[in-house]
Scaffold this motif. Structure first.
Motif, PDB file in Angstrom:
ATOM      1  N   MET A 122       0.827  -1.214   0.000  1.00 17.16           N
ATOM      2  CA  MET A 122       0.000   0.000   0.000  1.00 17.16           C
ATOM      3  C   MET A 122       0.859   1.262   0.000  1.00 17.16           C
ATOM      4  O   MET A 122       0.508   2.272  -0.644  1.00 17.16           O
ATOM      5  N   MET A 123       2.004   1.218   0.693  1.00 18.60           N
ATOM      6  CA  MET A 123       2.919   2.371   0.704  1.00 18.60           C
ATOM      7  C   MET A 123       3.486   2.586  -0.696  1.00 18.60           C
ATOM      8  O   MET A 123       3.660   3.737  -1.137  1.00 18.60           O
ATOM      9  N   ASP A 124       3.777   1.429  -1.401  1.00 13.39           N
ATOM     10  CA  ASP A 124       4.328   1.541  -2.747  1.00 13.39           C
ATOM     11  C   ASP A 124       3.310   2.189  -3.693  1.00 13.39           C
ATOM     12  O   ASP A 124       3.662   2.835  -4.698  1.00 13.39           O
ATOM     13  N   LYS A 125       2.042   1.974  -3.387  1.00 12.81           N
ATOM     14  CA  LYS A 125       0.983   2.520  -4.233  1.00 12.81           C
ATOM     15  C   LYS A 125       0.591   3.947  -3.829  1.00 12.81           C
ATOM     16  O   LYS A 125      -0.368   4.482  -4.329  1.00 12.81           O
ATOM     17  N   GLY A 126       1.243   4.532  -2.797  1.00  9.40           N
ATOM     18  CA  GLY A 126       1.049   5.936  -2.472  1.00  9.40           C
ATOM     19  C   GLY A 126       0.088   6.223  -1.332  1.00  9.40           C
ATOM     20  O   GLY A 126      -0.300   7.360  -1.115  1.00  9.40           O
ATOM     21  N   TYR A 127      -0.332   5.101  -0.656  1.00  7.33           N
ATOM     22  CA  TYR A 127      -1.223   5.327   0.474  1.00  7.33           C
ATOM     23  C   TYR A 127      -0.440   5.914   1.636  1.00  7.33           C
ATOM     24  O   TYR A 127       0.715   5.535   1.873  1.00  7.33           O
ATOM     25  N   SER A 128      -1.102   6.868   2.367  1.00  7.14           N
ATOM     26  CA  SER A 128      -0.455   7.436   3.556  1.00  7.14           C
ATOM     27  C   SER A 128      -0.681   6.525   4.746  1.00  7.14           C
ATOM     28  O   SER A 128      -1.519   5.607   4.718  1.00  7.14           O
ATOM     29  N   VAL A 129       0.092   6.727   5.840  1.00  9.74           N
ATOM     30  CA  VAL A 129      -0.034   5.932   7.064  1.00  9.74           C
ATOM     31  C   VAL A 129      -1.446   6.057   7.629  1.00  9.74           C
ATOM     32  O   VAL A 129      -2.040   5.079   8.094  1.00  9.74           O
ATOM     33  N   ILE A 130      -2.005   7.274   7.529  1.00 12.71           N
ATOM     34  CA  ILE A 130      -3.355   7.472   8.081  1.00 12.71           C
ATOM     35  C   ILE A 130      -4.374   6.667   7.284  1.00 12.71           C
ATOM     36  O   ILE A 130      -5.261   6.023   7.846  1.00 12.71           O
ATOM     37  N   ASP A 131      -4.199   6.682   5.897  1.00 20.48           N
ATOM     38  CA  ASP A 131      -5.126   5.926   5.069  1.00 20.48           C
ATOM     39  C   ASP A 131      -5.049   4.409   5.367  1.00 20.48           C
ATOM     40  O   ASP A 131      -6.060   3.715   5.441  1.00 20.48           O
ATOM     41  N   ILE A 132      -3.801   3.961   5.493  1.00 16.78           N
ATOM     42  CA  ILE A 132      -3.596   2.513   5.760  1.00 16.78           C
ATOM     43  C   ILE A 132      -4.218   2.134   7.098  1.00 16.78           C
ATOM     44  O   ILE A 132      -4.871   1.076   7.242  1.00 16.78           O
ATOM     45  N   ALA A 133      -4.058   2.941   8.137  1.00 17.46           N
ATOM     46  CA  ALA A 133      -4.607   2.680   9.469  1.00 17.46           C
ATOM     47  C   ALA A 133      -6.111   2.580   9.421  1.00 17.46           C
ATOM     48  O   ALA A 133      -6.725   1.717  10.080  1.00 17.46           O
ATOM     49  N   VAL A 134      -6.750   3.492   8.588  1.00 19.78           N
ATOM     50  CA  VAL A 134      -8.213   3.473   8.482  1.00 19.78           C
ATOM     51  C   VAL A 134      -8.671   2.209   7.759  1.00 19.78           C
ATOM     52  O   VAL A 134      -9.600   1.525   8.176  1.00 19.78           O
ATOM     53  N   LEU A 135      -8.004   1.895   6.656  1.00 13.83           N
ATOM     54  CA  LEU A 135      -8.423   0.739   5.845  1.00 13.83           C
ATOM     55  C   LEU A 135      -8.201  -0.593   6.575  1.00 13.83           C
ATOM     56  O   LEU A 135      -9.005  -1.524   6.483  1.00 13.83           O
ATOM     57  N   LEU A 136      -7.049  -0.734   7.242  1.00  8.86           N
ATOM     58  CA  LEU A 136      -6.735  -2.019   7.919  1.00  8.86           C
ATOM     59  C   LEU A 136      -7.226  -2.057   9.368  1.00  8.86           C
ATOM     60  O   LEU A 136      -7.081  -3.091  10.044  1.00  8.86           O
ATOM     61  N   GLU A 137      -7.810  -0.967   9.839  1.00  6.05           N
ATOM     62  CA  GLU A 137      -8.307  -0.897  11.210  1.00  6.05           C
ATOM     63  C   GLU A 137      -7.201  -1.243  12.200  1.00  6.05           C
ATOM     64  O   GLU A 137      -7.358  -2.089  13.110  1.00  6.05           O
ATOM     65  N   MET A 138      -6.024  -0.591  11.984  1.00  3.32           N
ATOM     66  CA  MET A 138      -4.869  -0.801  12.848  1.00  3.32           C
ATOM     67  C   MET A 138      -4.422   0.540  13.417  1.00  3.32           C
ATOM     68  O   MET A 138      -4.536   1.559  12.748  1.00  3.32           O
TER      69      MET A 138
END
Length: 378
Positions: free
Chosen positions: A352-368
């Motif tokens: 997801m980082m390689d695809k340009g997602y931010s840490v905040i976006d990843i946290a929301v999507l993965l519920e982490m």
């Protein structure tokens, strides 16, 4: 001192061989004391009742010697009378007596067949088969068993007494064989006329009953023939008391009774010693048994405790090892599962980082939580 090697059974047989005594016994038992059988009518008989039993292709010899046998005439051409002497209780005596009498009948039957075979008389087909004529008859055999024991006879009196309990239907047709028993111990119920028989039975009986005073009152001033005294000694098992002085044919009753009292006292003392020894032995066995139980129990507890410790330790080690393996396996599975999840999440976060997602976006999507994402990226 005169030495004697006469067996008890031989002495008793000789006593009854005298026809006067023999006749008196049978008159007392069969005819209630009436003097029906006369000593003059007796004929001596062979006491050997041995015979050969034949059945088709099989034959077997049976050897039996009776004690005393005589033949007399009474209501029939002749009757065979026999006496069997018994010093101990015999629990198969009715069977034994039946066998003796049966062999007597067999012997007479074989004599009948021998005579007819010798004369070659003409016979019918049935007579030829049975080897005797239709009118031939055997003669009755009557046996009296004389029991000389000190204790009352508690054995069987008939063949039926020796057989297990039978249903009533079987009892009705069962061919019983009754024994004629005379006990010295209760011989006062008979009427004897012969002085020798009466003396032997009476003195022996009263000795068994311990009535020394009665014997003394009746026989104190009398002498007893040495033969009768010897028979009394055999019956009562007090042989030494009834021995006649050397070269004398009479036993003095006063001396015999005094010897008898003395021997009874000595016998009582010896029996008391034996009884005391036996009681002491029993007591020692009992006390030793109790002590052994106590010591054995203590030793058992100690050895059992040691063995229990050893076996318990081994069992504990084995069970602990098994439990440890199981728990370790569970923990390994759990840790492996957690590690797998963590690795999987790391790969997703990196993609997801390689695809340009931010840490905040990843946290929301993965519920982490964001700090876990940063921990993965380190």
């Amino acid at each position: 001192m005169r030495k004697e090697k006469v067996k008890a059974d031989v002495r008793l047989k000789n006593f009854w061989r005298k026809s006067e005594r023999f006749a008196d016994l049978f008159n007392a038992v069969i005819f209630e004391g009436r003097e029906i059988i006369s000593p003059q009518d007796f004929q001596e008989m062979d006491t050997d009742m041995s015979g050969i039993i034949k059945m088709k292709d099989y034959e077997e010899s049976v050897v039996r010697i009776r004690d005393v046998m005589k033949m007399t005439a009474y209501g029939v051409r002749f009757a065979v009378l026999g006496i069997e002497n018994q010093q101990k209780i015999h629990y198969a005596m009715p069977l034994r007596t039946m066998l003796y009498d049966g062999l007597g009948y067999l012997k007479e039957y074989q004599e009948i067949t021998r005579i007819w075979k010798m004369h070659g008389a003409k016979r019918t087909e049935d007579e030829f088969l049975s080897k005797m004529r239709k009118e031939d008859r055997l003669h009755p055999i009557i046996t009296i068993v004389v029991y000389y024991g000190e204790k009352e006879w508690d054995g069987p009196l008939s063949l039926k007494d020796m057989i297990e309990d039978m249903p009533e239907e079987i009892q009705k047709i069962f061919p019983d064989y009754r024994m004629n028993l005379v006990q010295v111990l209760d011989s006062d119920k008979y009427t004897f006329h012969n002085e020798d028989v009466r003396t032997v039975f009476e003195i022996s009986r009263e000795i068994f009953r311990g009535n020394f005073r009665k014997i003394s009152e009746k026989y104190r001033n009398k002498g007893i023939d040495s033969e009768l005294a010897a028979v009394i000694g055999e019956i009562t098992d007090f042989r030494e008391c009834w021995k006649a002085p050397e070269n004398e044919g009479v036993v003095n009753m006063c001396t015999a009774l005094e010897n008898l009292r003395l021997q009874c006292r000595q016998l009582g003392w010896r029996e008391g010693v034996q009884e005391g020894w036996q009681e002491g032995r029993q007591k020692g066995l009992q006390e030793g048994h109790q002590a052994g139980l106590k010591e054995g129990r203590q030793a058992g507890l100690k050895e059992g405790h040691q063995a229990g410790l050893k076996e318990g330790r081994q069992a504990g080690l084995k069970e602990g090892h098994q439990a440890g393996l199981k728990e370790g396996h569970q923990i390994g599975l759990q840790d492996g599962r957690q590690e797998g999840i963590k690795q999987r999440n790391r790969e997703i976060i990196l993609r997801m980082m390689d695809k340009g997602y931010s840490v905040i976006d990843i946290a929301v999507l993965l519920e982490m939580p964001e700090d876990e994402i940063y921990e993965v990226l380190k």
